[in-house]
Design a protein around this motif. Structure first.
Motif, PDB file in Angstrom:
ATOM      1  N   PRO A 110       0.808  -1.218   0.000  1.00  6.13           N
ATOM      2  CA  PRO A 110       0.000   0.000   0.000  1.00  6.13           C
ATOM      3  C   PRO A 110       0.845   1.274   0.000  1.00  6.13           C
ATOM      4  O   PRO A 110       1.311   1.727   1.044  1.00  6.13           O
ATOM      5  CB  PRO A 110      -0.828  -0.124   1.286  1.00  6.13           C
ATOM      6  N   LEU A 111       1.034   1.828  -1.176  1.00  9.91           N
ATOM      7  CA  LEU A 111       1.801   3.063  -1.325  1.00  9.91           C
ATOM      8  C   LEU A 111       1.070   4.007  -2.270  1.00  9.91           C
ATOM      9  O   LEU A 111       0.493   3.579  -3.275  1.00  9.91           O
ATOM     10  CB  LEU A 111       3.195   2.776  -1.893  1.00  9.91           C
ATOM     11  N   SER A 112       1.063   5.291  -1.938  1.00 10.20           N
ATOM     12  CA  SER A 112       0.601   6.352  -2.829  1.00 10.20           C
ATOM     13  C   SER A 112      -0.883   6.280  -3.173  1.00 10.20           C
ATOM     14  O   SER A 112      -1.321   6.912  -4.129  1.00 10.20           O
ATOM     15  CB  SER A 112       1.417   6.362  -4.131  1.00 10.20           C
ATOM     16  N   GLY A 113      -1.662   5.520  -2.418  1.00  6.60           N
ATOM     17  CA  GLY A 113      -3.096   5.429  -2.697  1.00  6.60           C
ATOM     18  C   GLY A 113      -3.423   4.665  -3.957  1.00  6.60           C
ATOM     19  O   GLY A 113      -4.553   4.738  -4.456  1.00  6.60           O
ATOM     20  N   MET A 114      -2.453   3.906  -4.476  1.00  7.24           N
ATOM     21  CA  MET A 114      -2.654   3.250  -5.761  1.00  7.24           C
ATOM     22  C   MET A 114      -3.615   2.068  -5.688  1.00  7.24           C
ATOM     23  O   MET A 114      -4.340   1.788  -6.648  1.00  7.24           O
ATOM     24  CB  MET A 114      -1.308   2.795  -6.313  1.00  7.24           C
ATOM     25  N   ALA A 115      -3.631   1.341  -4.574  1.00  6.84           N
ATOM     26  CA  ALA A 115      -4.500   0.176  -4.470  1.00  6.84           C
ATOM     27  C   ALA A 115      -5.970   0.595  -4.536  1.00  6.84           C
ATOM     28  O   ALA A 115      -6.772  -0.014  -5.257  1.00  6.84           O
ATOM     29  CB  ALA A 115      -4.222  -0.579  -3.174  1.00  6.84           C
ATOM     30  N   LEU A 116      -6.332   1.655  -3.811  1.00  6.05           N
ATOM     31  CA  LEU A 116      -7.714   2.129  -3.839  1.00  6.05           C
ATOM     32  C   LEU A 116      -8.071   2.649  -5.217  1.00  6.05           C
ATOM     33  O   LEU A 116      -9.148   2.342  -5.756  1.00  6.05           O
ATOM     34  CB  LEU A 116      -7.916   3.219  -2.790  1.00  6.05           C
ATOM     35  N   TYR A 117      -7.159   3.428  -5.793  1.00  6.72           N
ATOM     36  CA  TYR A 117      -7.430   3.961  -7.134  1.00  6.72           C
ATOM     37  C   TYR A 117      -7.707   2.838  -8.130  1.00  6.72           C
ATOM     38  O   TYR A 117      -8.680   2.885  -8.890  1.00  6.72           O
ATOM     39  CB  TYR A 117      -6.251   4.810  -7.637  1.00  6.72           C
ATOM     40  N   THR A 118      -6.854   1.823  -8.125  1.00  7.35           N
ATOM     41  CA  THR A 118      -6.986   0.750  -9.100  1.00  7.35           C
ATOM     42  C   THR A 118      -8.302   0.009  -8.921  1.00  7.35           C
ATOM     43  O   THR A 118      -8.976  -0.339  -9.897  1.00  7.35           O
ATOM     44  CB  THR A 118      -5.800  -0.219  -8.988  1.00  7.35           C
ATOM     45  N   GLY A 119      -8.704  -0.224  -7.670  1.00  2.53           N
ATOM     46  CA  GLY A 119      -9.969  -0.904  -7.423  1.00  2.53           C
ATOM     47  C   GLY A 119     -11.174  -0.065  -7.804  1.00  2.53           C
ATOM     48  O   GLY A 119     -12.161  -0.580  -8.355  1.00  2.53           O
ATOM     49  N   ILE A 120     -11.117   1.230  -7.527  1.00  2.00           N
ATOM     50  CA  ILE A 120     -12.231   2.112  -7.882  1.00  2.00           C
ATOM     51  C   ILE A 120     -12.431   2.149  -9.390  1.00  2.00           C
ATOM     52  O   ILE A 120     -13.561   2.102  -9.893  1.00  2.00           O
ATOM     53  CB  ILE A 120     -11.980   3.536  -7.328  1.00  2.00           C
ATOM     54  N   GLU A 121     -11.328   2.189 -10.149  1.00  2.00           N
ATOM     55  CA  GLU A 121     -11.509   2.199 -11.604  1.00  2.00           C
ATOM     56  C   GLU A 121     -11.975   0.842 -12.108  1.00  2.00           C
ATOM     57  O   GLU A 121     -12.663   0.763 -13.124  1.00  2.00           O
ATOM     58  CB  GLU A 121     -10.247   2.641 -12.333  1.00  2.00           C
ATOM     59  N   ASP A 122     -11.620  -0.238 -11.416  1.00  2.00           N
ATOM     60  CA  ASP A 122     -12.218  -1.536 -11.758  1.00  2.00           C
ATOM     61  C   ASP A 122     -13.740  -1.435 -11.732  1.00  2.00           C
ATOM     62  O   ASP A 122     -14.426  -1.886 -12.656  1.00  2.00           O
ATOM     63  CB  ASP A 122     -11.788  -2.612 -10.752  1.00  2.00           C
ATOM     64  N   ALA A 123     -14.266  -0.875 -10.651  1.00  2.00           N
ATOM     65  CA  ALA A 123     -15.723  -0.789 -10.493  1.00  2.00           C
ATOM     66  C   ALA A 123     -16.356   0.068 -11.577  1.00  2.00           C
ATOM     67  O   ALA A 123     -17.407  -0.291 -12.136  1.00  2.00           O
ATOM     68  CB  ALA A 123     -16.062  -0.238  -9.106  1.00  2.00           C
ATOM     69  N   LEU A 124     -15.740   1.202 -11.887  1.00  2.00           N
ATOM     70  CA  LEU A 124     -16.299   2.079 -12.913  1.00  2.00           C
ATOM     71  C   LEU A 124     -16.209   1.448 -14.298  1.00  2.00           C
ATOM     72  O   LEU A 124     -17.082   1.665 -15.146  1.00  2.00           O
ATOM     73  CB  LEU A 124     -15.572   3.422 -12.908  1.00  2.00           C
ATOM     74  N   ASN A 125     -15.158   0.685 -14.544  1.00  2.00           N
ATOM     75  CA  ASN A 125     -15.006   0.028 -15.835  1.00  2.00           C
ATOM     76  C   ASN A 125     -16.014  -1.102 -15.999  1.00  2.00           C
ATOM     77  O   ASN A 125     -16.585  -1.301 -17.083  1.00  2.00           O
ATOM     78  CB  ASN A 125     -13.579  -0.508 -15.955  1.00  2.00           C
ATOM     79  N   LEU A 126     -16.257  -1.839 -14.929  1.00  2.00           N
ATOM     80  CA  LEU A 126     -17.097  -3.030 -15.012  1.00  2.00           C
ATOM     81  C   LEU A 126     -18.585  -2.728 -14.946  1.00  2.00           C
ATOM     82  O   LEU A 126     -19.384  -3.385 -15.626  1.00  2.00           O
ATOM     83  CB  LEU A 126     -16.715  -3.997 -13.883  1.00  2.00           C
ATOM     84  N   GLY A 127     -18.989  -1.742 -14.148  1.00  2.00           N
ATOM     85  CA  GLY A 127     -20.398  -1.532 -13.876  1.00  2.00           C
ATOM     86  C   GLY A 127     -21.257  -1.355 -15.114  1.00  2.00           C
ATOM     87  O   GLY A 127     -22.267  -2.048 -15.307  1.00  2.00           O
ATOM     88  N   TRP A 128     -20.886  -0.417 -15.992  1.00  3.69           N
ATOM     89  CA  TRP A 128     -21.730  -0.138 -17.167  1.00  3.69           C
ATOM     90  C   TRP A 128     -21.699  -1.277 -18.166  1.00  3.69           C
ATOM     91  O   TRP A 128     -22.675  -1.509 -18.899  1.00  3.69           O
ATOM     92  CB  TRP A 128     -21.322   1.176 -17.817  1.00  3.69           C
ATOM     93  N   LYS A 129     -20.594  -2.034 -18.182  1.00  2.00           N
ATOM     94  CA  LYS A 129     -20.517  -3.175 -19.094  1.00  2.00           C
ATOM     95  C   LYS A 129     -21.432  -4.306 -18.634  1.00  2.00           C
ATOM     96  O   LYS A 129     -22.118  -4.935 -19.446  1.00  2.00           O
ATOM     97  CB  LYS A 129     -19.071  -3.645 -19.205  1.00  2.00           C
ATOM     98  N   LEU A 130     -21.447  -4.564 -17.330  1.00  2.00           N
ATOM     99  CA  LEU A 130     -22.381  -5.548 -16.790  1.00  2.00           C
ATOM    100  C   LEU A 130     -23.823  -5.131 -17.038  1.00  2.00           C
ATOM    101  O   LEU A 130     -24.670  -5.949 -17.428  1.00  2.00           O
ATOM    102  CB  LEU A 130     -22.153  -5.722 -15.287  1.00  2.00           C
ATOM    103  N   ALA A 131     -24.107  -3.854 -16.792  1.00  2.00           N
ATOM    104  CA  ALA A 131     -25.473  -3.353 -16.975  1.00  2.00           C
ATOM    105  C   ALA A 131     -25.920  -3.503 -18.427  1.00  2.00           C
ATOM    106  O   ALA A 131     -27.072  -3.862 -18.704  1.00  2.00           O
ATOM    107  CB  ALA A 131     -25.553  -1.896 -16.539  1.00  2.00           C
ATOM    108  N   ALA A 132     -25.021  -3.244 -19.376  1.00  4.73           N
ATOM    109  CA  ALA A 132     -25.368  -3.383 -20.791  1.00  4.73           C
ATOM    110  C   ALA A 132     -25.674  -4.832 -21.130  1.00  4.73           C
ATOM    111  O   ALA A 132     -26.608  -5.126 -21.888  1.00  4.73           O
ATOM    112  CB  ALA A 132     -24.231  -2.862 -21.662  1.00  4.73           C
TER     113      ALA A 132
END
Length: 496
Positions: free
Chosen positions: A285-307
């Motif tokens: 856990p350095l530089s807030g990168m773990a949270l950032y990477t997970g948050i973008e996972d959610a944004l990338n996946l959500g609309w694709k699942l919904a479609a």
């Protein structure tokens, strides 16, 4: 309830994914093993990249009220200046992960997601049309069927294990202690805020509330004495050994051990089971990168699942989640490992750090490292045979201000409905093709030219990534490739 998407885990990633799905009308059930929300906060900072991602959803306003801005980023202990970047970007936000989870839970419930606490997944089976999980609650088991199951249940993911997805990498010798310490006003510890690089490893004291400090420190090449809950005596002993200063004050609110684990799932998808956040990748856990990477996972996946659930997702859309996010996750892990390599072993890397200290003062290096830890440099490989490549393709569109007929707005605000947006940046002067067939999935926003966006028109996906861009010179018909982009990411046009 008909064919919900099931999410395992009510951490930031799982809760944000639930918000994404509910914004697009998908029935969603979140199963959380713990009976109540965590009061301890493993993370205490959002880097600029995470802030920009959440700016695309209205929940950020509530999260921001629980924290404060810190105009600084850190790479391997070196302070960076994100305000020197050529594009506008947010500062670091100091806010506890427990506060973030609370705000995301409130938002998800407001949108209609169902959250079941104390419900633990113990088994799963799937077929071509659905996935069924066995859930234990209160000593009894029940079954729940859904269209998809997404494991957001952390590094020790049960979903990942049940799906048979390998989690490759390693745990390196490291013993870390993290926790929140209550202090009195004027306490001597308040004089030592900020990161320190010691001969043993990283050391950080940062404020997380009124008279409340987060301590995070650890020794490389050290094995933890045990895996039990640490004591304040251990904290004082390690802090004094690392800094050379005695720690006589402070009362522990909570304490926890942490480790140097770097692993990634070989695949983010196994048929109707998907992984996101720490279930897909875990890193130092350095530089807030773990949270950032997970948050973008959610944004990338959500609309694709919904479609896919709605039936208008084009072929290959859901597979693009792994194709885009697995390389991004791998790069995030490499960046964490690179930061560790710059601090350990301390005696051998000392000459390198002296040179690196000179390098980070160069504007180009400062910019590159800032973009690296905040994800700004990630660019998905998007191209269409019908159109020439554009430098904005696959990048996150800068959150520029826009002047529309309805008043001033920003790029991020137009994305808050989790739909795609086609920006006409010519005040309606361009002869764009008819896009009304995608009006249920893509919003048309007409605005004046933007000095910060080098394009006359831009198609942006719900996750903020550029799917198509027209020429910056304002050509009369910048439609080459636009229809192909709409069909690639949003499916065929609706018929009357």
């Amino acid at each position: 309830m008909n064919d919900p998407v099931i999410i395992a885990g009510a951490g930031p990633v799982g809760l944000l994914l639930a918000c994404e799905l509910r914004l697009l009308g998908v029935e969603t059930v979140v199963l959380e093993r713990l009976e109540r929300p965590r009061e301890e906060s493993l993370g205490s900072a959002m880097n600029g990249g995470t802030i920009e991602l959440l700016e695309q959803r209205e929940v950020l306003d509530a999260i921001r009220a629980d924290g404060f801005e810190w105009p600084l980023a850190v790479f391997s202990g070196y302070p960076l200046a994100p305000d020197q970047l050529t594009e506008r970007h947010g500062s670091t936000l100091i806010v506890s992960q427990s506060a973030v989870e609370r705000r995301l839970e409130e938002y998800a419930l407001k949108l209609g997601a169902e959250l079941r606490r104390g419900h633990e997944i113990t088994g799963l089976v799937q077929d071509e049309a659905s996935v069924t999980v066995t859930v234990r609650h209160g000593g009894t088991d029940y079954r729940l069927a859904g269209r998809y199951l997404v494991g957001c249940d952390g590094s020790a993911s049960t979903v990942r294990e049940l799906a048979g997805i390998d989690f490759v990498g390693e745990e390196q010798p490291f013993h870390g202690l993290i926790g929140d310490i209550e202090v009195d006003p004027g306490d001597e510890l308040l004089n030592h805020l900020g990161p320190e690089s010691t001969a043993y490893g990283p050391y950080m004291l940062s404020p997380v509330g009124e008279n409340l400090l987060r301590i995070a420190m650890g020794e490389y090449d050290a094995e933890p004495p045990n895996r039990d809950e640490p004591t304040m005596d251990e904290v004082r002993a390690l802090a004094e050994r690392m800094t050379g200063r005695p720690m006589r004050t402070g009362r522990a609110r909570w304490l926890q051990r942490w480790y140097n684990v770097n692993r990634q799932a070989v695949s983010y998808r196994e048929d109707r089971v998907l992984l996101a956040g720490d279930a897909a990748h875990v890193q130092f856990p350095l530089s807030g990168m773990a949270l950032y990477t997970g948050i973008e996972d959610a944004l990338n996946l959500g609309w694709k699942l919904a479609a896919d659930v709605a039936g208008h997702g084009p072929a290959g859309l859901l597979d693009s989640y792994h194709a885009e996010r697995h390389p991004a996750g791998a790069r995030s892990l490499r960046t964490s490992l690179a930061q560790v390599a710059l601090v350990h072993p301390a005696d051998r890397v000392a000459p390198l750090r002296e040179i690196f200290a000179e390098l980070v003062r160069l504007p180009q290096v400062n910019a590159h490292l800032s973009e690296l830890i905040c994800g700004f440099a990630v660019q998905y490989p998007i191209a269409y045979p019908e159109a020439a490549a554009h430098p904005l393709l696959g990048r996150r569109l800068v959150n520029a201000p826009l002047a529309t007929a309805d008043g001033e707005t920003t790029v991020a605000r137009t994305l808050r409905g989790a739909r795609g947006v086609l920006f006409d940046l010519s005040d309606g002067q361009l002869r764009l093709p008819d896009v009304s067939g995608w009006a249920d999935r893509v919003r048309l926003v007409t605005a004046g030219p933007s000095a910060e966006i080098a394009a006359s028109a831009v198609l942006v996906r719900p996750d903020g990534r550029v799917a198509w861009a027209g020429p910056a010179d304002g050509a009369a018909t910048p439609d080459e490739g636009l229809t192909a982009a709409l069909e690639t990411w949003f499916g065929p046009a609706a018929t009357a």
